[in-house]
Structure formats: C-alpha cells, structure tokens
Motif scaffolding. Structure first.
Motif, PDB file in Angstrom:
ATOM      1  N   ILE A   3      36.780  56.535 -19.823  1.00  0.00           N
ATOM      2  CA  ILE A   3      36.031  57.638 -19.229  1.00  0.00           C
ATOM      3  C   ILE A   3      36.807  58.212 -18.056  1.00  0.00           C
ATOM      4  N   LEU A   4      37.014  59.506 -18.093  1.00  0.00           N
ATOM      5  CA  LEU A   4      37.645  60.220 -16.986  1.00  0.00           C
ATOM      6  C   LEU A   4      36.558  60.902 -16.169  1.00  0.00           C
ATOM      7  N   GLY A   5      36.545  60.657 -14.864  1.00  0.00           N
ATOM      8  CA  GLY A   5      35.612  61.322 -13.968  1.00  0.00           C
ATOM      9  C   GLY A   5      36.283  62.494 -13.280  1.00  0.00           C
ATOM     10  N   ILE A   6      35.546  63.584 -13.127  1.00  0.00           N
ATOM     11  CA  ILE A   6      36.087  64.806 -12.523  1.00  0.00           C
ATOM     12  C   ILE A   6      35.124  65.327 -11.467  1.00  0.00           C
ATOM     13  N   ASN A   7      35.645  65.595 -10.274  1.00  0.00           N
ATOM     14  CA  ASN A   7      34.925  66.387  -9.276  1.00  0.00           C
ATOM     15  C   ASN A   7      35.710  67.670  -9.071  1.00  0.00           C
ATOM     16  N   ALA A   8      35.010  68.816  -9.130  1.00  0.00           N
ATOM     17  CA  ALA A   8      35.750  70.065  -9.034  1.00  0.00           C
ATOM     18  C   ALA A   8      34.987  71.202  -8.382  1.00  0.00           C
ATOM     19  N   LEU A   9      33.663  71.198  -8.385  1.00  0.00           N
ATOM     20  CA  LEU A   9      32.933  72.429  -8.127  1.00  0.00           C
ATOM     21  C   LEU A   9      33.003  72.902  -6.682  1.00  0.00           C
ATOM     22  N   PHE A  10      32.704  72.025  -5.715  1.00  0.00           N
ATOM     23  CA  PHE A  10      32.602  72.460  -4.326  1.00  0.00           C
ATOM     24  C   PHE A  10      33.929  72.289  -3.581  1.00  0.00           C
ATOM     25  N   HIS A  11      34.276  71.072  -3.279  1.00  0.00           N
ATOM     26  CA  HIS A  11      35.498  70.822  -2.507  1.00  0.00           C
ATOM     27  C   HIS A  11      36.020  69.428  -2.847  1.00  0.00           C
ATOM     28  N   ASP A  12      37.196  69.108  -2.348  1.00  0.00           N
ATOM     29  CA  ASP A  12      37.850  67.818  -2.578  1.00  0.00           C
ATOM     30  C   ASP A  12      37.905  67.458  -4.059  1.00  0.00           C
ATOM     31  N   PRO A  13      38.487  68.341  -4.897  1.00  0.00           N
ATOM     32  CA  PRO A  13      38.619  68.014  -6.317  1.00  0.00           C
ATOM     33  C   PRO A  13      39.390  66.714  -6.498  1.00  0.00           C
ATOM     34  N   ALA A  14      38.956  65.932  -7.470  1.00  0.00           N
ATOM     35  CA  ALA A  14      39.541  64.604  -7.669  1.00  0.00           C
ATOM     36  C   ALA A  14      39.292  64.159  -9.096  1.00  0.00           C
ATOM     37  N   ALA A  15      40.012  63.111  -9.487  1.00  0.00           N
ATOM     38  CA  ALA A  15      39.849  62.516 -10.812  1.00  0.00           C
ATOM     39  C   ALA A  15      39.870  61.008 -10.676  1.00  0.00           C
ATOM     40  N   ALA A  16      39.203  60.339 -11.601  1.00  0.00           N
ATOM     41  CA  ALA A  16      39.184  58.869 -11.636  1.00  0.00           C
ATOM     42  C   ALA A  16      39.102  58.428 -13.089  1.00  0.00           C
ATOM     43  N   LEU A  17      39.727  57.306 -13.388  1.00  0.00           N
ATOM     44  CA  LEU A  17      39.718  56.766 -14.740  1.00  0.00           C
ATOM     45  C   LEU A  17      39.091  55.383 -14.730  1.00  0.00           C
ATOM     46  N   VAL A  18      38.067  55.196 -15.563  1.00  0.00           N
ATOM     47  CA  VAL A  18      37.379  53.921 -15.698  1.00  0.00           C
ATOM     48  C   VAL A  18      37.447  53.503 -17.161  1.00  0.00           C
ATOM     49  N   ILE A  19      37.920  52.292 -17.406  1.00  0.00           N
ATOM     50  CA  ILE A  19      38.030  51.775 -18.773  1.00  0.00           C
ATOM     51  C   ILE A  19      37.196  50.512 -18.874  1.00  0.00           C
ATOM     52  N   ASP A  20      36.187  50.540 -19.716  1.00  0.00           N
ATOM     53  CA  ASP A  20      35.292  49.396 -19.920  1.00  0.00           C
ATOM     54  C   ASP A  20      34.742  48.863 -18.591  1.00  0.00           C
ATOM     55  N   GLY A  21      34.399  49.760 -17.700  1.00  0.00           N
ATOM     56  CA  GLY A  21      33.806  49.387 -16.423  1.00  0.00           C
ATOM     57  C   GLY A  21      34.793  49.082 -15.322  1.00  0.00           C
ATOM     58  N   VAL A  22      36.080  49.072 -15.613  1.00  0.00           N
ATOM     59  CA  VAL A  22      37.113  48.749 -14.627  1.00  0.00           C
ATOM     60  C   VAL A  22      37.787  50.029 -14.147  1.00  0.00           C
ATOM     61  N   THR A  23      37.842  50.203 -12.843  1.00  0.00           N
ATOM     62  CA  THR A  23      38.492  51.381 -12.270  1.00  0.00           C
ATOM     63  C   THR A  23      40.007  51.197 -12.324  1.00  0.00           C
ATOM     64  N   VAL A  24      40.659  52.066 -13.052  1.00  0.00           N
ATOM     65  CA  VAL A  24      42.108  51.981 -13.244  1.00  0.00           C
ATOM     66  C   VAL A  24      42.847  52.813 -12.200  1.00  0.00           C
ATOM     67  N   ALA A  25      42.322  53.999 -11.897  1.00  0.00           N
ATOM     68  CA  ALA A  25      43.009  54.898 -10.971  1.00  0.00           C
ATOM     69  C   ALA A  25      42.020  55.925 -10.452  1.00  0.00           C
ATOM     70  N   GLY A 321      32.197  58.008  -9.254  1.00  0.00           N
ATOM     71  CA  GLY A 321      30.807  57.697  -9.536  1.00  0.00           C
ATOM     72  C   GLY A 321      30.355  58.187 -10.895  1.00  0.00           C
ATOM     73  N   GLY A 322      30.763  59.396 -11.276  1.00  0.00           N
ATOM     74  CA  GLY A 322      30.389  59.912 -12.584  1.00  0.00           C
ATOM     75  C   GLY A 322      30.908  59.044 -13.707  1.00  0.00           C
ATOM     76  N   ALA A 323      32.163  58.596 -13.572  1.00  0.00           N
ATOM     77  CA  ALA A 323      32.744  57.729 -14.607  1.00  0.00           C
ATOM     78  C   ALA A 323      32.045  56.375 -14.642  1.00  0.00           C
ATOM     79  N   LEU A 324      31.726  55.806 -13.476  1.00  0.00           N
ATOM     80  CA  LEU A 324      31.024  54.518 -13.434  1.00  0.00           C
ATOM     81  C   LEU A 324      29.621  54.633 -14.021  1.00  0.00           C
ATOM     82  N   LEU A 325      28.954  55.762 -13.766  1.00  0.00           N
ATOM     83  CA  LEU A 325      27.603  55.944 -14.285  1.00  0.00           C
ATOM     84  C   LEU A 325      27.601  55.993 -15.813  1.00  0.00           C
ATOM     85  N   LEU A 326      28.530  56.738 -16.400  1.00  0.00           N
ATOM     86  CA  LEU A 326      28.614  56.794 -17.861  1.00  0.00           C
ATOM     87  C   LEU A 326      29.016  55.449 -18.435  1.00  0.00           C
TER      88      LEU A 326
END
Length: 566
Positions: A3-25, A321-326
């Motif tokens: 699961i790739l998490g994306i924040n983009a709409l307001f400010h501080d755009p960022a990405a995060a990768l979670v695989i099977d519940g483990v945060t990779v990056a 957070g979005g990636a962890l929630l999914l």
C-alpha cells in the motif's frame, strides 16, 4: 499487501509505503524538490502530487506502480462541503475539491503503470489518527486526538483504537478550528501562514497571557467534546506586525495569550475523551500536535498516564496514516516503526563517491563519533549527516547541526548560521539514561515533541539550550537504536563533563532540511560550519577553503576504496 500512502491536497505532500503492516519508507516531497513544504497550501497547487517521494518509496522495495495493491489518498472529497457552507472564506476551494476528485488520474500520470482504480480516498482526520494510533508503541488500546487547520468538513477528531479497529467518536465541524486560529495569528504577527506557526510558539515564551480573558470569548471548549474557535479580532487586540518588522512586547503577549487558550482547550478535549474511553494512553496527530509546549501541559495536567505524539504530525504524516489504515482494514496489524528515520540513506561507498565527485578534501578517521566530539569540545559547529533521513520536521540525529551547549553565545551563533530570528531556541540532545537528572518532563522524549524544565543547577552549565523561560525541547537518545549518536554524546561528556549536545536541523532559513549528499555539501559550502561529518567521513572547512582545490593525486576512481584526500 503493498500500500502506497499519499498526502497531496493542502501542504507538505509526502508518500509512504507499507507492506503487510510494516512501514518500509516515508518521505516528504520537499526533500526532493527543495521547495519548503513542497508547495504553498493554495487551491491552485492542489493537483501537484509527491511524484519523486512516491517513486523513491517504491524503489526502496523494488516495486513498480503496477505492483501495488492499493493507494491511500488522505482526503475524501465526498465528505467535503462548499467553503461558504462551512463558514470559510475560500472562494477557490471548489478548485481544490475538483482536483481531489481527479487525484487518481493525477497519480497515474506521475506513476506510470498505476491503475487509477487502486486509489482509495481516506478521510483526512482518520489518516491523521491512524498515523498516531497505529505507529505508537504499546497503543493497541488507546485514545487519539487529532487537531489541525481543516480536513474535509471538520478540524478535529476524537477517536479510539481497539486492536486493529479505529473508531471515530467526535469531530468538530468547521469553521471552528484551533489550527486555523493559530494560522491567523501567525500571519498577524508577520510570519508565513501554514509554515511558521512554531515561531509563534517560541515567541509566546517572551510574553505574558494578559489577553487571555478576551481570547476566551472567541476560543473555548464547549464541554461536549467540541469547542468554539473562530472570529478572533486580532487587530483589536494588537496591531499587526508586518513581515520583517521587529516584534514588540505586545506581539509576544498576544502569542502567549493564544498559546494559553490553546492549551486550556486541549486539556478540556482530553478530559472529555478520557471520560468516554478511560484509556491510559493518548496519541496525538495533526499540525497542532507539533506544539510541544501544549503537549507538555497535556502530559503534565491531563488525565492520561502516557501521551505519545506522532513525529510527523503535520499533513505529511497522513500519507503514512492512510497506508496504515488500509493495511489494518485488510487484516495486517500495523507494526510501529522503530524510529522516524524512514527517508533516504546512502552506503559508505556511495558517500565516498559523492565526495570524490565534488572534489573536496576529506578524511576517514578511525571513529567519526570521537572526531566530532573533539571538534564540538573545541567549540566547532558540526554538520551531522548520518543514516536515513528523518520523516517529519524534526532533526533527530540524522540531518543535524551540532554545537557545544556550554557556550552561551552558540545560540546566537547558530541562529546566524541558519539566518533566522534570534528568539528561536535550539534543542539539547541527551542520552536517555542521563536525562532525568537534568530535565523534568515526559521521558523518554525521542522525537523532540515536549518541553522540559531544566534543573536549576544545570542552567548555567548548558546555557545555549535553555530557553528564556527555563525550559528546553529535548531529544533523548537510546544507545540501542542510535548507537553512533550515543557514542558521540559519551565521548563529548568524557571531554567536557557535559552529557548534552546542541541539536538543530541541518538547513538554513527558508530551505528544507538537508536530505541527500549534494544538499549537505551545498549547505556546508554556503554556511559558516566548521566540520561536515558525512557517514564515516569528515570534511574540514579550514582545509577545504585553504586548498581551493584538492590534490586529486591521492584520490581513486574506486568509490568503495577507503581513501583520504588532503
């Protein structure tokens, strides 16, 4: 599940990768684009995606966009209402919502091969809540508070985590927003809105809250889990301060009053939430959670036995957070990340190759921690570039500027190096097992998100890190998780008798924190820093500028060979 998490709409755009519940990056786009906060939080920029951060996150796991199972986008436009219907003056907000609806298409453009159907809209404040509740250690049954400027139609969320389930309990509807009130004050005091709120917190310590009674008329809890926060007549309370103008005592008093009413409201919200859940652990997220003064009062006076704050509490954290929630929803229990060092890093060989390409004189000492400790003991300012970059706004011993805390002039010196206001404090870094004798406050404090009272007998020994009100925003260092930093601190204490080192972010004013080796070299070359410690290598300013160009005869083309250039 990838699961790739994306924040983009307001400010501080960022990405995060979670695989099977483990945060990779996890990484913020600003670290790649070198634009502070990634972009300005205006509707016209809402289409911009953190393409570079997302591509890097995927590369860390050797994945392509087509390999993903889901993408979490941390805003759900279906929950939003027109700005005027929410009492907000934002005539172009409809453009922001249009861009949010089109986010799957925008993401497929910056990540070729991504199926737009994989993008799932995650409510903004649920993403914030998940970033804290699922990332906090020992928080399987806990309460969570989220406070920021705004989400889809609210500015606040009270929720509870039970196992893998995250249940929303209350949300404060807009226009009432503690975050927006603090943003308005930031602008009124001449700082950059949605960027410089931490400056208001620092300025508050120079004032007295004499305007608190008036502010309470506009900002106050309602006793039912919500609050009122809108319509503050700032100009009637204090004349505005234009950008670049010197602040006055009246401005400091207004900042102190706003800080006090924020803390009072937070305490009421926490007490209401505890009355509903009776949990012992509270986790915090949202931009307001970066207010470490308020966090400390909440920990000291609030009803929860432990308060944990997400180190990337701002909107960047919603990517995680979005990636962890999914992930939790798919049956993969999220594992708390071991630390905030989730960004880019380089091997020793890669760092050496960067130094040789830059043609700078460098050396590889037997122990970089010892070398840096000796330089600090001699009152050098050191740029410390080690391991993977931090996710979030705090420098936590990976991209830091270090200095001697016993020299009172080092506060002014570091603020001059960084080109920032002189009322801005710097932070102490201390071994976790030494902290209790020096600092009184929530311990451990590995993410620099609380303030602590400095013991009176230590204030004259470490004056550079003691704020005007006798406090310090500390980072405790665990030798098991940060062995190199711990070794440097131990060596510094052996040389000076002080178990504390000054730590502030490795950047200059208006620029993102240093992230890659090129950034570090550019910062070192443009600011009066005495030593750059990059991995196991050091570059000395005196040698570099004395030589003009290094003698390349002693270099080698093999980036893996340990070489020394004099």
């Amino acid at each position: 599940m990838r699961i790739l998490g994306i924040n983009a709409l307001f400010h501080d755009p960022a990405a995060a990768l979670v695989i099977d519940g483990v945060t990779v990056a996890a990484a913020e786009e600003e670290r790649f684009s070198r634009r502070k906060h990634g972009k300005r939080p205006v509707p016209f920029s809402a289409w911009e995606m953190p393409g570079q951060a997302a591509a890097w996150c995927l590369s860390q796991a050797g994945l392509r966009p087509a390999d993903l199972d889901a993408v979490a986008y941390s805003f759900d436009p279906r929950l939003a209402r027109p700005a005027d219907a929410m009492g907000l003056h934002d005539p172009w907000d409809h453009l922001r919502l249009t861009y949010a609806h089109e986010a799957p298409g925008f993401l497929s453009e910056v990540l070729p091969g991504l199926d737009p159907a994989l993008v799932r809209f995650v409510p903004h404040h649920m993403a914030h809540a998940a970033s804290s509740a699922y990332a906090a250690p020992g928080a399987e049954n806990s309460s969570v508070l989220v406070l920021d400027g705004r989400g889809e139609a609210t500015s606040h969320l009270a929720a509870r985590r039970t196992g893998d389930h995250l249940e929303p309990l209350y949300g404060q509807e807009l226009p009432h927003s503690l975050g927006l009130v603090y943003e308005e004050l930031t602008e009124h005091l001449g700082f950059l809105r949605s960027s410089d709120e931490y400056k208001v917190m620092a300025l508050a310590s120079y004032g007295t809250p004499r305007l608190l009674p008036e502010l309470r008329r506009h900002v106050h809890p309602t006793g039912d889990g919500g609050f009122r926060a809108t319509g503050v007549p700032w100009a009637e309370l204090c004349p505005p301060c234009r950008p670049g103008e010197a602040w006055t005592q009246a401005h400091a008093d207004l900042a102190a009053s706003a800080q006090a009413v924020l803390e009072e409201t937070l305490l009421d919200l926490a007490r209401w939430l505890h009355g509903r859940t009776h949990d012992s652990v509270l986790t915090l997220a949202g931009g307001v959670a970066l207010n470490c003064v308020a966090n400390s009062r909440l920990a000291r006076e609030g009803p929860f036995a432990r308060v944990w704050v997400q180190p990337a509490s701002g909107d960047a954290g919603t990517a995680l957070g979005g990636a962890l929630l999914l992930s939790a929803g798919a049956g993969h229990t999220p594992a708390p990340p071991a630390g905030a060092d989730l960004g880019r890093g380089w091997s020793d060989a890669e760092l050496e190759a960067w130094l040789k390409t830059a043609q700078v004189p460098f050396e590889r000492p037997p122990d970089v921690a010892e070398t840096v400790a000796r330089a600090l003991a001699d009152d050098a300012i050191v740029a410390w570039f080690q391991g993977r970059a931090e996710f979030g706004p705090r420098a936590l011993g990976h991209r830091s500027l270090l200095a001697h805390p016993g020299r009172v002039g080092n506060l002014e010196r570091l603020n001059d190096v960084k080109g920032r206001e002189q009322f801005r404090p710097v932070a102490p870094m201390v071994l976790a097992d030494r902290a209790p004798e020096i600092f009184d406050g929530p311990l451990p404090s590995p993410y620099m998100l609380f303030v602590h009272d400095v013991a009176p007998r230590w204030r004259e020994r470490i004056p550079a890190v003691v704020h005007v009100d006798g406090t310090a925003r500390i980072q405790t260092v665990d030798a098991d998780t940060e062995p190199l930093v711990a070794r440097m601190l131990t060596a510094f204490e052996r040389l000076t008798g002080l178990p504390v080192v000054v730590n502030t972010s490795l950047n200059t004013a208006g620029r993102p924190m240093v992230d890659d080796p090129r950034d570090a070299l550019e910062c070192f070359g443009s600011a009066p820093v005495d030593l750059l410690a990059m991995g196991p290598f050091v570059v000395r300013r005196r040698e570099f500028f004395a030589s003009g160009q290094p003698d390349l005869a002693t270099t080698t083309a093999d980036p893996g060979e340990q070489g020394r250039v004099r």
